[in-house]
Each structure stands twice: as C-alpha cells, then as structure tokens.
Write a protein that holds these residues in place. Sequence first.
Motif, short mmCIF file in Angstrom:
data_model
loop_
_atom_site.label_atom_id
_atom_site.label_comp_id
_atom_site.label_asym_id
_atom_site.label_seq_id
_atom_site.Cartn_x
_atom_site.Cartn_y
_atom_site.Cartn_z
N GLY A 125 0.84 -1.42 -0.31
CA GLY A 125 -0.10 -0.03 0.17
C GLY A 125 1.34 1.42 -0.47
O GLY A 125 0.17 2.26 -0.64
N GLY A 126 1.94 1.24 0.86
CA GLY A 126 2.61 2.66 1.02
C GLY A 126 3.36 2.99 -0.84
O GLY A 126 3.98 3.86 -0.93
N MET A 127 4.16 1.29 -0.97
CA MET A 127 4.78 1.57 -2.51
C MET A 127 3.24 2.23 -3.66
O MET A 127 4.36 3.09 -4.39
N LEU A 128 2.24 1.95 -3.41
CA LEU A 128 1.64 2.13 -4.68
C LEU A 128 1.33 3.73 -4.34
O LEU A 128 0.70 4.77 -5.41
N VAL A 129 0.67 4.26 -3.21
CA VAL A 129 0.39 5.83 -2.30
C VAL A 129 1.40 6.54 -2.70
O VAL A 129 1.72 7.52 -3.66
N GLY A 130 2.66 5.99 -2.31
CA GLY A 130 3.58 6.28 -2.59
C GLY A 130 4.09 6.75 -4.28
O GLY A 130 4.67 7.81 -4.69
N LEU A 131 4.14 5.77 -5.08
CA LEU A 131 4.56 6.20 -6.47
C LEU A 131 3.37 6.95 -6.92
O LEU A 131 4.03 8.13 -7.56
N PHE A 132 1.76 7.05 -6.73
CA PHE A 132 1.41 7.62 -7.73
C PHE A 132 1.24 9.57 -7.11
O PHE A 132 1.41 10.10 -8.06
N ALA A 133 1.75 8.78 -5.97
CA ALA A 133 1.69 10.67 -5.03
C ALA A 133 2.73 11.15 -5.58
O ALA A 133 2.77 12.31 -6.22
N GLY A 134 4.08 10.16 -4.85
CA GLY A 134 5.42 11.61 -5.69
C GLY A 134 5.66 11.44 -7.27
O GLY A 134 6.02 12.63 -7.32
N ALA A 135 4.43 11.11 -8.14
CA ALA A 135 5.51 11.69 -9.43
C ALA A 135 4.08 11.95 -9.97
O ALA A 135 4.07 12.90 -10.17
N PHE A 185 8.74 10.68 -12.57
CA PHE A 185 9.82 10.11 -13.13
C PHE A 185 10.05 9.59 -11.38
O PHE A 185 10.38 8.57 -10.91
N VAL A 186 11.45 11.18 -11.17
CA VAL A 186 12.05 11.51 -9.49
C VAL A 186 10.84 10.73 -9.03
O VAL A 186 11.48 10.18 -7.39
N GLY A 187 10.18 11.66 -8.96
CA GLY A 187 9.13 11.20 -7.95
C GLY A 187 8.11 9.79 -7.74
O GLY A 187 8.26 9.83 -6.48
N SER A 188 8.39 9.64 -8.31
CA SER A 188 7.75 8.24 -8.25
C SER A 188 8.93 6.83 -7.40
O SER A 188 8.43 6.49 -6.98
N ILE A 189 9.80 7.17 -7.41
CA ILE A 189 11.19 6.45 -7.00
C ILE A 189 11.71 7.11 -5.71
O ILE A 189 10.88 6.41 -5.09
N LEU A 190 10.85 8.13 -5.26
CA LEU A 190 11.07 8.59 -4.07
C LEU A 190 9.54 8.42 -2.92
O LEU A 190 10.23 7.95 -2.50
N GLY A 191 8.67 8.19 -4.21
CA GLY A 191 7.90 8.30 -3.38
C GLY A 191 7.32 6.94 -3.19
O GLY A 191 6.74 6.14 -1.82
N THR A 192 7.92 5.94 -3.75
CA THR A 192 8.10 4.87 -3.59
C THR A 192 9.09 4.42 -1.88
O THR A 192 9.05 3.47 -1.37
N ILE A 193 9.83 4.95 -2.50
CA ILE A 193 10.72 4.55 -0.38
C ILE A 193 10.34 5.30 0.51
O ILE A 193 10.20 4.37 1.61
N VAL A 194 9.73 6.38 0.39
CA VAL A 194 9.36 7.32 1.71
C VAL A 194 7.72 6.94 1.63
O VAL A 194 7.61 6.80 2.77
N GLY A 195 6.94 6.09 0.57
CA GLY A 195 5.69 5.81 1.25
C GLY A 195 5.17 4.67 2.31
O GLY A 195 4.19 4.83 3.16
N PRO A 196 5.54 3.67 1.98
CA PRO A 196 6.09 2.40 2.87
C PRO A 196 6.26 3.33 4.33
O PRO A 196 5.44 3.40 5.58
N PHE A 197 6.72 4.50 5.05
CA PHE A 197 7.29 4.51 6.02
C PHE A 197 6.36 5.67 6.55
O PHE A 197 5.36 5.51 8.29
N PHE A 198 5.35 6.62 5.65
CA PHE A 198 4.42 7.28 5.75
C PHE A 198 3.07 6.22 6.21
O PHE A 198 2.39 6.68 6.97
N MET A 199 2.98 4.85 5.66
CA MET A 199 1.25 4.10 5.93
C MET A 199 2.28 3.48 7.40
O MET A 199 1.49 3.47 7.99
N ALA A 200 3.32 3.47 7.42
CA ALA A 200 4.40 2.84 8.56
C ALA A 200 3.54 3.72 9.97
O ALA A 200 1.97 3.27 10.85
N LEU A 201 3.44 4.85 9.97
CA LEU A 201 3.27 6.00 10.68
C LEU A 201 1.47 6.11 10.84
O LEU A 201 0.32 6.31 11.77
#
Length: 190
Positions: free
Chosen positions: A37-47, A75-91
């Motif tokens: 979930g975090g990776m998907l949310v981060g992917l789309f939100a970051g992109a 592209f850069v946002g999707s990569i960063l979002g995929t990394i950061v997204g799970p952290f925010f989902m865990a919070l």
Amino acid sequence: MSTVAEPSTGHEIRSEVLGPGIRIAVGLLDGIFISIGGMLVGLFAGAALLGILIGSSGAAVGSEEAAVGAAVGGFVGSILGTIVGPFFMALLFMIIEGCVGFSPAGLLLKVKVCKADGTAGNFKVYVLRALIKFSPTLLMLFSIFLAIPEIGYLSFLASIVLFFGLFTALGDSKQTLYDKLSGTAVGRKV
C-alpha cells in the motif's frame, strides 16, 4: 477468557486472550499492507507531486521543455515516493492502532487490544500501549527531527529490548513486554 461489558445488560462478556500465532499473522498482514500500500500510494503521489512541481516551474520555458520536465519530475517523484510511501503508511498504521486498539489487519482478523484482565480497552490504554510498542520508531523520529543522534541510540536499544520482549508472549499470560508494561493483552474483537 477476556471480558467486555454488554451494552444492553451491563453483564461482562469474556473473549479469549490470544497467543503468538494470530499476533504473528496480524503482524505479517500489516507488513504486507504497509509495504504494498505504501509503495503504491507513494508511487502515484510522488509522481504526481514532483511532476506537477517540476512541470509547472518549466511552463514559461516552452511547452515541449515543460513536458520533459514534468516527465522527469514524475519519474523521480515515483521513485522517491516508492521509498518514502511505506514509511508514511507505517506511521498511519501506528496512529490507527494507538487510537482504536487494532490495526487494519487486526480488524480483518477480528483482533483487538484489551486490558490485561481481559476487559475492554479504551483510548487511554490504546495510546499508552502504542507509545511503548512504537517507542523505537518515535525515538528515531525525534532523533532525526531534533538532530540529536544520541536519541537514535536509545531507539536502537529500545528495539532490542522490545524484540526480545516479544518472546514473553510464549508464556502463560500471552503478553509481550509492551503488553505487560501497558497492562494490556490481545483478544478477539467482540
């Protein structure tokens, strides 16, 4: 068995305090939800965010250059979002569990935090347990945001103590160390 007061009669209903098996299942399922979930949310939100920011900053240059900027930003946002997204989902999962006494996987598997004697928990009990259970993460956040690396060492120490404290759930009480410290247990959601 644990107890929950029945609203209509005021009598206590007891539900079983659960052992490590179901708790491991909840943890694994939450881990999957957080990761995917975090990776998907981060992917789309970051992109979307970085694509919009970089694309709009280059809008004055020309439409073709703005489109390239938006694509690179996306592209850069999707990569960063995929990394950061799970952290925010865990919070988010930590906040949910601390407020209502169960995580999304706990809801799915009908598992909820209760008091050690088996009676229904309340907001105060849930928050105390969450603060202890997630203390390593909270300490690390304080370490990062306050720029005090020594707090990070406390986070590491708390992680080790709580990790070994998980094995106390194998005993008769079926409570982890953070359950014992907060006066809680885990039971079936009634």
